[in-house]
Write a protein that holds these residues in place. Structure first.
Motif, mmCIF file in Angstrom:
data_model
loop_
_atom_site.group_PDB
_atom_site.id
_atom_site.type_symbol
_atom_site.label_atom_id
_atom_site.label_comp_id
_atom_site.label_asym_id
_atom_site.label_seq_id
_atom_site.Cartn_x
_atom_site.Cartn_y
_atom_site.Cartn_z
ATOM 1 N N GLU A 207 -10.061 -0.133 -1.266
ATOM 2 C CA GLU A 207 -9.538 -1.382 -0.714
ATOM 3 C C GLU A 207 -8.508 -1.071 0.377
ATOM 4 N N ILE A 208 -8.390 -2.015 1.308
ATOM 5 C CA ILE A 208 -7.351 -1.950 2.341
ATOM 6 C C ILE A 208 -6.573 -3.257 2.277
ATOM 7 N N ILE A 209 -5.256 -3.146 2.189
ATOM 8 C CA ILE A 209 -4.405 -4.334 2.019
ATOM 9 C C ILE A 209 -3.297 -4.317 3.058
ATOM 10 N N LEU A 210 -3.065 -5.472 3.655
ATOM 11 C CA LEU A 210 -1.922 -5.677 4.539
ATOM 12 C C LEU A 210 -0.969 -6.623 3.809
ATOM 13 N N SER A 211 0.286 -6.218 3.677
ATOM 14 C CA SER A 211 1.232 -7.015 2.900
ATOM 15 C C SER A 211 2.546 -7.167 3.644
ATOM 16 N N ARG A 212 3.346 -8.110 3.194
ATOM 17 C CA ARG A 212 4.698 -8.270 3.739
ATOM 18 C C ARG A 212 5.612 -8.765 2.615
ATOM 19 N N LYS A 213 6.881 -8.489 2.771
ATOM 20 C CA LYS A 213 7.884 -8.922 1.796
ATOM 21 C C LYS A 213 8.311 -10.347 2.118
ATOM 22 N N ASP A 214 8.341 -11.194 1.094
ATOM 23 C CA ASP A 214 8.765 -12.576 1.248
ATOM 24 C C ASP A 214 9.741 -12.891 0.120
ATOM 25 N N GLY A 215 11.032 -12.700 0.398
ATOM 26 C CA GLY A 215 12.035 -12.891 -0.645
ATOM 27 C C GLY A 215 11.889 -11.839 -1.735
ATOM 28 N N GLU A 216 11.677 -12.275 -2.956
ATOM 29 C CA GLU A 216 11.509 -11.384 -4.092
ATOM 30 C C GLU A 216 10.041 -11.170 -4.435
ATOM 31 N N SER A 237 5.327 -10.252 -7.826
ATOM 32 C CA SER A 237 6.772 -10.177 -8.042
ATOM 33 C C SER A 237 7.231 -8.726 -7.867
ATOM 34 N N ILE A 238 8.235 -8.513 -7.030
ATOM 35 C CA ILE A 238 8.766 -7.164 -6.824
ATOM 36 C C ILE A 238 9.443 -6.665 -8.096
ATOM 37 N N THR A 239 10.128 -7.539 -8.791
ATOM 38 C CA THR A 239 10.826 -7.151 -10.019
ATOM 39 C C THR A 239 9.853 -6.698 -11.101
ATOM 40 N N ASP A 240 8.733 -7.393 -11.222
ATOM 41 C CA ASP A 240 7.760 -7.078 -12.270
ATOM 42 C C ASP A 240 6.834 -5.927 -11.900
ATOM 43 N N ASN A 241 6.780 -5.580 -10.618
ATOM 44 C CA ASN A 241 5.871 -4.515 -10.153
ATOM 45 C C ASN A 241 6.614 -3.551 -9.226
ATOM 46 N N PRO A 242 7.649 -2.869 -9.729
ATOM 47 C CA PRO A 242 8.528 -2.096 -8.834
ATOM 48 C C PRO A 242 7.913 -0.849 -8.223
ATOM 49 N N GLY A 243 6.916 -0.248 -8.861
ATOM 50 C CA GLY A 243 6.448 1.052 -8.379
ATOM 51 C C GLY A 243 5.039 1.075 -7.837
ATOM 52 N N TYR A 271 0.092 4.757 1.910
ATOM 53 C CA TYR A 271 0.637 3.496 2.421
ATOM 54 C C TYR A 271 1.619 3.778 3.552
ATOM 55 N N ARG A 272 1.664 2.850 4.480
ATOM 56 C CA ARG A 272 2.517 2.959 5.667
ATOM 57 C C ARG A 272 3.248 1.633 5.892
ATOM 58 N N TYR A 273 4.323 1.707 6.670
ATOM 59 C CA TYR A 273 5.099 0.512 6.998
ATOM 60 C C TYR A 273 5.093 0.300 8.504
ATOM 61 N N PHE A 274 4.837 -0.952 8.919
ATOM 62 C CA PHE A 274 4.892 -1.328 10.327
ATOM 63 C C PHE A 274 6.253 -1.995 10.583
ATOM 64 N N PRO A 275 7.219 -1.274 11.146
ATOM 65 C CA PRO A 275 8.563 -1.847 11.293
ATOM 66 C C PRO A 275 8.635 -3.037 12.246
ATOM 67 N N VAL A 276 7.794 -3.067 13.269
ATOM 68 C CA VAL A 276 7.864 -4.157 14.251
ATOM 69 C C VAL A 276 7.503 -5.488 13.608
ATOM 70 N N MET A 277 6.431 -5.492 12.796
ATOM 71 C CA MET A 277 5.984 -6.736 12.174
ATOM 72 C C MET A 277 6.512 -6.913 10.756
ATOM 73 N N GLY A 278 7.051 -5.845 10.157
ATOM 74 C CA GLY A 278 7.490 -5.945 8.770
ATOM 75 C C GLY A 278 6.326 -5.963 7.791
ATOM 76 N N TRP A 279 5.222 -5.317 8.162
ATOM 77 C CA TRP A 279 4.035 -5.290 7.311
ATOM 78 C C TRP A 279 3.899 -3.941 6.621
ATOM 79 N N GLY A 280 3.260 -3.962 5.464
ATOM 80 C CA GLY A 280 2.871 -2.737 4.783
ATOM 81 C C GLY A 280 1.359 -2.613 4.792
ATOM 82 N N LEU A 281 0.863 -1.412 5.040
ATOM 83 C CA LEU A 281 -0.586 -1.157 5.032
ATOM 84 C C LEU A 281 -0.897 -0.202 3.888
ATOM 85 N N ILE A 282 -1.841 -0.579 3.042
ATOM 86 C CA ILE A 282 -2.189 0.220 1.874
ATOM 87 C C ILE A 282 -3.686 0.528 1.903
ATOM 88 N N VAL A 283 -4.018 1.794 1.727
ATOM 89 C CA VAL A 283 -5.410 2.231 1.593
ATOM 90 C C VAL A 283 -5.526 2.946 0.260
#
Length: 319
Positions: A207-216, A237-243, A271-283
């Motif tokens: 799978e390939i996932i593009l994600s972003r942080k939205d609050g918690e 939830s970031i709290t419930d899935n920290p790792g 996984y990588r982070y796109f600092p300009v857009m604030g996105w995370g890319l996961i393969v």
């Protein structure tokens, strides 16, 4: 005269007894040797396969990252095209000089022409500095005011946004140092979705996932294989899935590893982070598929070891 009874061949029995003992001794000596060789072969193969899988997911994520960066750069250039277009600047200056700021037919025609010219554009809008007047050919105007606030209001260049699964570029238009409007481009998402649906090199479980942080929470910007039939954006939830990698990528972290993903399935991931857009890319790819060859090799080594011992046993008794 009665012949004496034949005497038992004690030497031959002794010889067989010695041969049996030697055979058993050889077998017992071979067991740890064969086990050691099999174990070393298995561990070497396991290490080589693990390195190859890591290299594979790193290669895939680098290729997808390059394609996403290219898409982002092309989208930004569209914003620059609008902000620096003398034709648009002239129309906005003319419109802003009118007290009521009416939407001109000329401006609406211009936007439609630009949409037809660039297939990357799904719709485009132009807002006056005070948002008292707008021109659009499709975009939902009720949500356009947000592009006049926050980072967009401070940025001199174009900005890329994601909102509810849609992608937008906003670009402020200046004339002689004065803000005269903001162009908002609703991008055609087919290009980036095609990148995220390209699972080549990831087998049947990748799978390939593009994600972003939205609050918690962490929000998935696309629907991976296991969520194709899900409505709306998937949130964690970031709290419930920290790792898990989907959370780590959205928290500015980068790395390859074996971990548990959002499905609670063990995966090989990068996984990588796109600092300009604030996105995370996961393969990622499931370890059950990635390491299936090594499990087959393990079974084959066990079978070969047993057959080798049986062969030695048979040969020893036939000599």
């Amino acid at each position: 005269m009665q012949e004496p009874a034949p005497q038992p061949k004690r030497g031959r029995i002794k010889f067989h007894s010695i041969r049996i003992k030697l055979t058993l001794a050889i077998i017992f000596l071979l067991i740890p040797v064969v086990t050691l060789i099999s174990n070393m072969s298995f561990r070497n193969a396991q290490t080589l396969l693990r390195e190859r899988i890591y290299e594979q997911v790193e290669t895939v994520i680098s290729a997808r990252q390059d394609r996403i960066n290219d898409w982002v750069n092309r989208s930004m250039r569209l914003g620059t095209l609008f902000s620096q277009d003398p034709e648009l600047q002239g129309m906005l200056v003319k419109q802003n000089r009118q007290a009521a700021n009416p939407i001109s037919l000329e401006l609406t025609t211009y936007l439609e022409k630009r949409r037809e010219q660039y297939p990357e554009i799904q719709a485009v809008s132009v807002l006056s500095p005070s948002a008292t007047a707008s021109a659009s050919n499709d975009t939902e105007l009720s949500d356009m005011r947000k592009f006049l606030d926050g980072e967009s209001a401070q940025s001199a260049g174009p900005m890329l946004y994601e909102s509810s699964g849609g992608y937008f570029v906003s670009s402020r238009v200046f004339f002689q140092g004065t803000l005269i409007g903001t162009a908002v481009i609703n991008l055609n998402a087919d290009a980036i979705n095609d990148i995220l649906k390209d699972y080549s090199g990831l087998g049947g479980s990748g799978e390939i996932i593009l994600s972003r942080k939205d609050g918690e929470e962490v929000v998935f910007l696309n629907h991976p294989r296991s969520l194709l039939n899900r409505d709306g954006q998937y949130r964690l939830s970031i709290t419930d899935n920290p790792g898990i990698p989907e959370v780590l990528a959205a928290q500015h972290l980068t790395g390859p590893e074996i971990s548990i993903d959002y499905r609670q399935v063990e995966v090989v991931t990068a996984y990588r982070y796109f600092p300009v857009m604030g996105w995370g890319l996961i393969v990622k790819i499931d370890t059950s598929e990635a390491f299936a060859p090594i499990e087959r090799l393990k079974l084959e080594l066990i079978q070969v070891s047993l057959l080798t011992l049986i062969l030695f046993f048979l040969v020893a008794f036939m000599v």
